[in-house]
Design a protein around this motif. Structure first.
Motif, PDB file in Angstrom:
ATOM      1  N   SER A  79     -13.441   4.480   5.275  1.00 44.82           N
ATOM      2  CA  SER A  79     -12.539   4.332   6.409  1.00 44.82           C
ATOM      3  C   SER A  79     -11.124   4.658   5.977  1.00 44.82           C
TER       4      SER A  79
ATOM      5  N   LEU B 115       0.831  -1.206   0.000  1.00 39.67           N
ATOM      6  CA  LEU B 115       0.000   0.000   0.000  1.00 39.67           C
ATOM      7  C   LEU B 115       0.864   1.254   0.000  1.00 39.67           C
TER       8      LEU B 115
ATOM      9  N   LYS C  81      -3.685   3.363   0.103  1.00 36.93           N
ATOM     10  CA  LYS C  81      -3.102   3.610   1.421  1.00 36.93           C
ATOM     11  C   LYS C  81      -3.864   4.670   2.206  1.00 36.93           C
TER      12      LYS C  81
ATOM     13  N   LEU D  13      -9.686   1.097  -2.778  1.00 34.62           N
ATOM     14  CA  LEU D  13      -8.770   0.722  -1.695  1.00 34.62           C
ATOM     15  C   LEU D  13      -7.381   1.189  -2.074  1.00 34.62           C
TER      16      LEU D  13
ATOM     17  N   PHE E 187     -10.344   3.294   2.289  1.00 41.46           N
ATOM     18  CA  PHE E 187     -11.159   2.194   1.795  1.00 41.46           C
ATOM     19  C   PHE E 187     -12.588   2.697   1.768  1.00 41.46           C
TER      20      PHE E 187
ATOM     21  N   ASP F 215      -4.728   2.177  11.703  1.00 39.38           N
ATOM     22  CA  ASP F 215      -3.765   1.482  10.848  1.00 39.38           C
ATOM     23  C   ASP F 215      -4.273   0.060  10.651  1.00 39.38           C
ATOM     24  N   ILE F 216      -5.017  -0.153   9.562  1.00 38.68           N
ATOM     25  CA  ILE F 216      -5.645  -1.453   9.328  1.00 38.68           C
ATOM     26  C   ILE F 216      -4.619  -2.564   9.125  1.00 38.68           C
TER      27      ILE F 216
ATOM     28  N   VAL G  15      -7.166   3.848   5.899  1.00 35.40           N
ATOM     29  CA  VAL G  15      -6.448   2.568   5.890  1.00 35.40           C
ATOM     30  C   VAL G  15      -5.167   2.668   6.693  1.00 35.40           C
TER      31      VAL G  15
END
Length: 483
Positions: free
Chosen positions: A307, A224, A269, A267, A272, A361-362, A309
């Motif tokens: 959201s 990402l 960095k 999607l 999303f 931070d997913i 990412v």
């Protein structure tokens, strides 16, 4: 592959570009024989598969160099998929008028394609369920998926981020499938047809990685940061479909009719996000096991979610939208639990629209889940409740609010207020008592809770509540501190 903006392609270049592109996703493209003669490359026994395992096979293919610098590709009639493992059988593509044209575009290769019709036909079996340990009979699954009036473009563009794109449109997409499961005494037939399909898909893949090499959340996060991104958008027209099921437990028939819709997603960095809208639908089902057929209708439907990412330094946007309007069922369905008409038959509406800012931070959260480590805690900075409404059986709830969050203590501390209005609650409770769904004792408890946390409003059977969050995790409802 590289080249100038107007470079002529050769058949050999196109064939090699397929091999290179497949390798980036862990696939191998081969041919049993290759014959190049006078700008015409003839391939026999083409295979597209992971190394050492079965995959897609194409009987033959002819690539012809055209005078405009493009390459015309004509696949053979036999395009199949070898099935291995517990699932056995065959799958094949049957096409009418399928032609692909490869051309140079932005230093890469683009493929324009058209077909009058494409059918994916499958006929498979797989092990059924067993309840006593004995060998179960196989489940038979077969069907045809059809695309008609097909056109589109696939592109492969090199660079710091290698970009793959697919745009496809079809005048109609449909399927006709069947399932026979002897162990469950179940037979099922389904049909569906959707008009005017359009899909666009783009994938940016960092040149430093292969898609098949992403094995951990760390790899995902690195990709990402280096430019991995995915996006899609689609539209569709009206859909109609049916399902018939023969079963000892639940025989039933089912029909659906839906209006057009749109969807999209991204999607990368930074974010999303997904969004989907529909213009409405009508579903009807009946069964010998049900006292009456059930018919469900709705107006426009909307769902959206956003959201961040990787947002560890600067908060990113988050949001959720869910809207369902004019949701209703037929009188026969109402009569199953309310034969006397104690409850109003008003169509139901649901609307949720919230948004705000948060740090999260997913990839790190996924990695912590995989390794058993401590996941980083999301740090919300704001929450806006633009709309939160529910209308059902004559009652209505509406709420709005706005909050900020203090994260200095390690746990988000909300500061702000929300306002809630409820109308028709007492009439709804009376109706539920009349139907027998709620007892007098349960109703008394519900009314006591409303009395404790809500105040009478200006209109009859209206209740309001003001919820305030203050520093120090203090919570007030209608001016009374409850925490």
């Amino acid at each position: 592959m590289g080249g100038t903006a107007h470079a002529a392609l050769t058949a050999d270049q196109v064939w090699q570009s397929w091999k290179d592109a497949a390798a980036t996703v862990g696939l191998e493209v081969t041919a049993a024989t290759e014959n190049s003669d006078g700008g015409v490359l003839t391939l026999n026994g083409v295979s597209i598969a992971p190394t050492g395992t079965p995959g897609i096979t194409i009987s033959d293919m002819v690539l012809t160099e055209a005078s405009d610098g493009s390459v015309v590709i004509e696949p053979g009639a036999d395009i199949g998929l070898d099935l291995a493992g517990e699932t056995k059988g065959s799958a094949k593509v049957v096409h009418e008028g399928l032609v692909l044209t490869a051309r140079e575009a932005e230093g890469g290769v683009a493929y324009d394609f058209t077909a009058d019709k494409l059918d994916v036909v499958y006929d498979t079996t797989y092990p059924g369920m067993t309840f006593d340990g004995s060998a179960a009979p196989d489940v038979a699954s077969k069907g045809t998926v059809t695309l008609a009036d097909v056109s589109g473009t696939y592109s492969d563009t090199p660079g710091t981020n290698r970009t793959f794109g697919l745009d496809i449109a079809a005048g109609m997409m449909g399927y006709d499938t069947s399932l026979d499961d002897p162990s469950l005494s179940l037979k099922q037939q389904t049909k569906s047809e959707t008009a005017d399909i359009s899909v666009s898909f783009d994938l940016a893949l960092p040149s430093s990685m292969q898609l098949g090499s992403m094995e951990s959340a760390t790899d995902f996060g690195t990709a990402l940061q280096e430019g991995l991104s995915v996006s899609f958008a689609s539209t569709q027209g009206a859909t109609s479909g049916s399902m018939n099921q023969e079963s000892d437990v639940m025989p039933m028939s089912f029909t659906i009719a839906a209006g057009g819709g749109e969807s999209s997603g991204v999607l990368n960095k930074d974010a999303f996000s997904i969004k989907s809208t529909g213009t409405g639908m009508e579903i009807e089902t009946s069964s010998a096991m049900m006292p009456a057929p059930i018919k469900v209708t709705s107006g426009p439907i909307e769902f959206a979610m956003t959201s961040p990412v990787i947002a560890t330094d600067v908060a990113g946007d988050f949001g959720l939208v869910m809207k369902l309007s004019q949701f209703s069922v037929n009188e026969e369905a109402w009569a199953m639990f309310d034969p006397t008409g104690a409850l109003p038959r008003d169509a139901a509406d649901l609307a949720i629209d919230i948004s705000g800012k948060t740090k999260m931070d997913i990839p790190a959260m996924i990695e912590a889940n995989e390794t058993g480590g401590m996941p980083p805690t999301p740090a919300p900075e704001s929450l806006n409740i633009t709309e939160m409404t529910l209308k059902v059986a004559g009652a209505a709830l509406a709420g709005t609010g706005a909050f900020t969050f203090d994260n200095s203590m390690g746990v988000p501390m909300p500061i702000g207020e929300a306002n809630v209005t409820v109308t028709g609650a007492n009439a709804l409770i009376d109706g539920l008592i009349a139907t027998g769904l709620v007892t007098q004792e349960d109703a008394m408890g519900a009314r006591m809770m409303m009395g404790a946390f809500m105040s009478p409003g200006a209109a009859p059977d209206e209740l309001t509540s003001k919820i305030e969050a203050k520093p120090g995790f203090e919570i007030y409802v209608n001016g009374q501190r409850i925490q």
